[in-house]
Design a protein around this motif. Sequence first.
Motif, PDB file in Angstrom:
ATOM      1  N   UNK A 188       0.839  -1.327  -0.079  1.00  0.00           N
ATOM      2  CA  UNK A 188      -0.121   0.115   0.011  1.00  0.00           C
ATOM      3  C   UNK A 188       0.796   1.299  -0.266  1.00  0.00           C
ATOM      4  N   UNK A 189       2.079   1.112   0.338  1.00  0.00           N
ATOM      5  CA  UNK A 189       2.906   2.374   0.409  1.00  0.00           C
ATOM      6  C   UNK A 189       3.657   2.781  -0.808  1.00  0.00           C
ATOM      7  N   UNK A 190       3.618   1.733  -1.974  1.00  0.00           N
ATOM      8  CA  UNK A 190       4.202   1.933  -3.271  1.00  0.00           C
ATOM      9  C   UNK A 190       3.623   3.262  -4.034  1.00  0.00           C
ATOM     10  N   UNK A 191       4.322   3.948  -4.788  1.00  0.00           N
ATOM     11  CA  UNK A 191       3.562   4.985  -5.450  1.00  0.00           C
ATOM     12  C   UNK A 191       2.355   4.646  -6.431  1.00  0.00           C
ATOM     13  N   UNK A 192       2.470   3.405  -7.071  1.00  0.00           N
ATOM     14  CA  UNK A 192       1.050   2.952  -7.701  1.00  0.00           C
ATOM     15  C   UNK A 192       0.184   2.997  -6.770  1.00  0.00           C
ATOM     16  N   UNK A 193       0.135   2.262  -5.790  1.00  0.00           N
ATOM     17  CA  UNK A 193      -0.764   1.976  -4.521  1.00  0.00           C
ATOM     18  C   UNK A 193      -1.217   3.439  -4.206  1.00  0.00           C
ATOM     19  N   UNK A 194      -0.463   4.224  -4.056  1.00  0.00           N
ATOM     20  CA  UNK A 194      -0.946   5.655  -3.509  1.00  0.00           C
ATOM     21  C   UNK A 194      -1.878   6.209  -4.679  1.00  0.00           C
ATOM     22  N   UNK A 195      -1.522   6.141  -5.898  1.00  0.00           N
ATOM     23  CA  UNK A 195      -2.471   6.581  -7.041  1.00  0.00           C
ATOM     24  C   UNK A 195      -3.862   5.732  -6.778  1.00  0.00           C
ATOM     25  N   UNK A 196      -3.753   4.487  -6.599  1.00  0.00           N
ATOM     26  CA  UNK A 196      -4.843   3.591  -6.525  1.00  0.00           C
ATOM     27  C   UNK A 196      -5.598   3.975  -5.444  1.00  0.00           C
ATOM     28  N   UNK A 197      -5.214   4.330  -4.340  1.00  0.00           N
ATOM     29  CA  UNK A 197      -6.145   4.727  -2.994  1.00  0.00           C
ATOM     30  C   UNK A 197      -6.576   6.127  -3.381  1.00  0.00           C
ATOM     31  N   UNK A 198      -6.082   7.231  -3.900  1.00  0.00           N
ATOM     32  CA  UNK A 198      -6.786   8.255  -4.600  1.00  0.00           C
ATOM     33  C   UNK A 198      -7.900   7.954  -5.413  1.00  0.00           C
ATOM     34  N   UNK A 199      -7.883   6.939  -6.171  1.00  0.00           N
ATOM     35  CA  UNK A 199      -8.727   6.482  -7.170  1.00  0.00           C
ATOM     36  C   UNK A 199      -9.903   6.068  -6.384  1.00  0.00           C
ATOM     37  N   UNK A 200      -9.632   5.069  -5.277  1.00  0.00           N
ATOM     38  CA  UNK A 200     -10.659   4.649  -4.344  1.00  0.00           C
ATOM     39  C   UNK A 200     -11.559   5.524  -3.835  1.00  0.00           C
TER      40      UNK A 200
END
Length: 354
Positions: free
Chosen positions: A45-57
């Motif tokens: 969840x701390x990876x840059x891709x995952x941070x973008x994913x969390x913004x989308x969620x």
Amino acid sequence: MRRPGVIYVLLGALQTLLLAGLLSACARPVEKGVTELVYASPYSPNHPFSKADQEWMAFVEKQSQGRLKVRPVWSGALLSSDMSMEELRHGVADIGLVTPIYVRGGTHLIRIQSGFYQGADSVESQVALYRCIAAENPQVGRELAGLKVLAVQGGTLPGLVTATRPVKNLSDIKGLRIRAPTELLSVLDSLGADPVNMPMGEVYSAMAKGVIDGVIAPEDTFKSLHFAEISKHFYQIAVPRGAYPARAMSEKRWNALSAEDRAVLEQGIGMWEAALARQVRAAVDKGKEEAAAYKVSFHPASAADQQRFDAIYLRDSEANARHLKAFGIDGDAAFRSARKAVQGRDRISCGSEI
């Protein structure tokens, strides 16, 4: 007698169905009127891709006024890197991070088209060029059958990260075993390297153990994938970076949603892509800081070496496109449409717009 290959396919399908059933049985109850979508990623969840994913969620939940909730499953607990597309088609997750450039079969054009991006240096221009290629080449859609693409991803331009041996010019690459994406295998082979292809999630271990000497990767990976811990050098050759569909949903699950919920997810496509672009750019600065902390040496490429690399890249991109004929795919047409769309550095114009 049934062939062993067929047995393995059947066993794999059975395993997928059992896993999907288990997940369904273990699913948490949700409020009435709320649809929960399971999102799976191989990253933490701390990876840059995952941070973008969390913004989308957060965007999806807000735009749907709480009708849609996304439950993430991180760190590869649900989808694999090389079978994620097939797993999504079978309903292992509703939505997932997909990497068609690593799939073992069935995505021939998507893999090869990622080598058509010389001149598209920004994330936005890469995404625009992918859409040009996909619009003018129906084979891309055929390779994505059963999936609804929710985000296309580009990235910052990579260089060459090496564990112990410094690379200061192209001749130093000779003899190195280097992990690279499909479109660069022949380029590195032409330079005397021993290129291999593997998912990025496997690179840290392979480089730490000396299985490979280096990896084609951008600076953000010094922190995001902890490459600063196991590498000492970075050769700043600017490697063109391709875009590809990177977030997708099962088409069956997509069709089961209401029109209102599908509209929210459609709105989320541009938002997700913008978040990914912003996060990968921010991650580059953090990666450089991490590399400095670990005293990673940076070696700039000469203008002559960059020009030579670009020429080999373009030559091999065209050759790779021609080789798709063996699969019944007109790779030449895809290559021509890509080159026609590149109107200059980061200027992309599709088809009739030219």
